[in-house]
Structure formats: C-alpha cells, structure tokens
Enzyme design. Structure first.
Site, mmCIF file in Angstrom:
data_model
loop_
_atom_site.group_PDB
_atom_site.id
_atom_site.type_symbol
_atom_site.label_atom_id
_atom_site.label_comp_id
_atom_site.label_asym_id
_atom_site.label_seq_id
_atom_site.Cartn_x
_atom_site.Cartn_y
_atom_site.Cartn_z
ATOM 1 N N ASN A 276 -79.006 32.056 -52.403
ATOM 2 C CA ASN A 276 -80.359 32.469 -52.774
ATOM 3 C C ASN A 276 -80.860 31.853 -54.073
ATOM 4 O OD1 ASN A 276 -78.761 33.791 -54.650
ATOM 5 N ND2 ASN A 276 -79.941 35.691 -54.574
ATOM 6 N N ARG B 118 -82.006 43.377 -59.929
ATOM 7 C CA ARG B 118 -81.827 44.657 -59.250
ATOM 8 C C ARG B 118 -82.725 45.692 -59.913
ATOM 9 N NH1 ARG B 118 -80.290 42.061 -55.795
ATOM 10 N NH2 ARG B 118 -78.386 42.200 -54.523
ATOM 11 N N GLN C 166 -83.832 50.836 -51.730
ATOM 12 C CA GLN C 166 -84.606 50.006 -50.810
ATOM 13 C C GLN C 166 -84.371 50.450 -49.371
ATOM 14 O OE1 GLN C 166 -84.691 45.985 -53.560
ATOM 15 N NE2 GLN C 166 -83.514 45.937 -51.677
ATOM 16 N N HIS D 286 -88.585 43.221 -51.323
ATOM 17 C CA HIS D 286 -87.443 42.385 -51.711
ATOM 18 C C HIS D 286 -87.283 41.233 -50.715
ATOM 19 C CE1 HIS D 286 -82.915 42.297 -53.026
ATOM 20 N NE2 HIS D 286 -83.568 41.192 -53.335
#
Length: 358
Positions: free
Chosen positions: A117, A256, A285, A309
């Site tokens: 990522n 986070r 989440q 997200h």
C-alpha cells in the site's frame, strides 16, 4: 484446512469490476485455487457479535485472512477460543486489529503484505494535504450549490510552498511522503521517529529529525501521521499535544484512527487550533454514522477532508495485496520461509519493531 476470510461487501460494484479483489464477491481471486487444493474457504463480511460468521468460524479455522479496511477484530478472548488458529494474514498493511500479544502467547503467526500500500497511501497523503491547504472541499461544495464567492474560499486557501511539513513516522510510507513533498519547495521537511533515517536517505529529501514530539508539532504547519498503531501511539494526538500545535495547522492521518483522540481533534478543529483534519482511518471501521469526524468543521465551515478507508485499496494496491496473500499462503502450505518484511509475529515472538520497541 479451514481458511476464514473477513472481507468487505462490494455489491454490484464488485460484480462489475473483478479487480476489486478485497471484496466478498471476488474473494481475493483465490477461491478456485484454494478449493482445487481441497481447502475449505469461508468468506464473509459478517464480523460483529457472537452470532457473526467471524466468531462462529474462528473457533476451528486454521488461517484467518482479513483486511484493514473492514477488519475482523481478533481480541484475546477470541484467540482463546480459536483452538486451531495458526496463521493470521492481513490483506494489506496494518495488523492492529489483532491482539498481537495474544498471538505471541498462543504461537499464532501474523503476517501482512508489506509494501503493498505504500505508494497508494503516500499519494493519498499528498492529495489530502493539498485539499486542506487549498481549501478545496468547500470550494467544490460551493460549485455544487450553484454559488460563486471567490473571497469566501480564498480567505482560507494557501500555498504549500514555504510551509513546514512534518511526518510522524518515516518508514516506508512516511519516507515516500517526504519524497513526494520535495518538488513543492516547502520551507522545511521534518520527521519524528524513534530511529533516524540513514544519512543518505535523510539527505536525499533534506529532512530534519526532531526527537521531541512537542517540539516537532510546534514547528509544523502541516503534520501527517504515518506510523503504526500500538501501545505507544494509541491516543498520541490528544488535547495536550494539540495545544502544542501551531494555531491553524493542518493534520492528516492515514495511519490508524485510534492514534488520534477523535473528540480532541474535533474540539481543536471547532476552535480553530486546527484549520483542517483529513484522512481515511477511523476507530472502529466502518465508522458509526454519528462519528464526530464525519461532520467536524473549522470556524469558517471547512477543514474536513475525511473519506472511507480506501487510500491503500486502490485497484493497483488490491492487485498487490491479493498476490501477496496468495504468496504467503503458498509458503505456509509448503512450509517454506516467509519473506522477512511480511512477518509481524513469528512463532512466539515479535519479528518487527513497527508495533513498538520490545
């Protein structure tokens, strides 16, 4: 063996776009492969409560796969019930949804697809910084309403050039953020990290390390959070630390949600101590519909750049983490060594400092 995957629902979007690998519908692209090997593969988004698919199947699963975007929260209580569990794989980066200390105690390996990522999130950070500094969101909303008042937007729009920008965490993502900031001719680039960058890397981005976090934030016009969540970073950005920020600074968090005290950030935004807050991470989440970050604004009615997200779940990133999950499973099935950078918890011990110095 039984393999349980907790993924997110893509609905008609996943059916139309098979490259949405992280969805329940597309199953990381590994369902046929696993079934051809004789494994039982359970895929679900149902993860909340004792009657959920997550809690029902975790008791006898040998492998758990979950994403940071719709995580199955593996608490110590669930670890105790998961008698067969030997491997947890994060389809992406960030394994704080797992009680890592419990995994150590029960000799459960935890791996993630390191690096899958980093480019995606670093690009999202730059985008978020720019949309806050340039006051983009209120400008776009004005156009949607059919209005046109340049002064209302321009009164809170600035250049990134000449600003001091700092990253909390200068690892794989934080360093790439610094690299991407170089062409903007910022006044100075700073970083706060427990370890200094190698001299050549630090010189390449002309960044300066600040060892005290209060001193660090007090110098920054923009602060971006790019560190993992662990015992040492949970609630790091709270009322007390925010009081040391430059008045009117901008804050971006794609790391986070729990690293920031949500109510403290909302208060700082409302008072004008922060001019803006942007990011895509929430605690928990999916975020509740009444989460204060959904609607928090600065005194001028802007400063909110929050999104779901997805920064590390672009189509490109999904291909990387889907391939990475398959590689980790192949190594596990054939008892081959895993790539060291992917290992968070080995057999009974931490293999990384990313989740705090041990």
């Amino acid at each position: 063996m039984k393999i349980l995957a907790i993924l997110y629902n893509g609905y008609e979007h996943a059916e139309a776009e098979p490259r949405l690998h992280g969805t329940v519908e597309n199953k990381l692209g590994i369902e046929g492969w696993l079934q051809s090997l004789g494994h039982e593969f359970i895929v679900s988004s149902n993860k909340e409560g004792p009657d959920s698919d997550f809690q029902k199947h975790i008791v006898d699963a040998e492998v758990l796969i979950t994403t940071p975007f719709h995580p199955g929260y593996l608490t110590r209580d669930l670890v105790e019930k998961a008698k067969n569990l030997k491997l947890c794989v994060t389809a992406g980066v960030g394994s704080d949804h797992i009680d890592l200390n419990a995994a150590v105690d029960h000799k459960i390996q935890v791996l993630e697809v390191s690096g899958s990522n980093v480019v995606s999130v670093a690009e999202h950070v730059i985008m978020s910084i720019l949309l806050l500094v340039r006051n983009f969101v209120p400008a776009h909303e004005m156009i949607e309403r059919g209005d046109w008042h340049v002064s209302e937007i321009a009164r809170n729009a600035f250049d990134l050039e000449g600003k001091v920008v700092g990253t909390i965490g200068a690892g794989r993502i934080g360093y790439r953020v610094l690299q991407r900031l170089v062409p903007f001719d910022c006044k100075e680039l700073l970083y706060y990290d427990y370890a200094p960058l190698p001299a050549a890397s630090q010189q390449a981005v002309k960044a300066r390390r600040v060892e005290n976090i209060k001193d660090f934030v007090s110098q920054c016009d923009v602060v971006t959070v790019n560190c993992p969540l662990h015992e040492g970073t949970r609630g790091l950005i709270n009322d007390e630390l925010l009081s040391h920020f430059k008045k009117g600074a901008w804050l971006v968090n794609t790391a986070r949600g729990a690293i920031c005290d949500k109510d403290a950030v909302a208060r700082a935004l409302k008072s004008g101590q922060l001019s803006g807050y942007a990011g895509d991470v929430w605690d928990v989440q999916p975020a509740p519909k009444d989460h204060v970050w959904r609607t928090a604004k600065n005194p001028l009615g802007g400063g909110n750049g929050m999104v779901p997200h997805y920064s590390g779940s672009t189509i490109d990133a999904q291909a990387r983490y889907a391939n990475g999950v398959k590689s980790i499973l192949e190594n596990y099935f054939h008892d081959k060594p895993q790539e060291p950078q992917n290992i968070i918890i080995g057999l009974g011990k931490y293999e990384t400092k990313a989740y705090g110095q041990r």
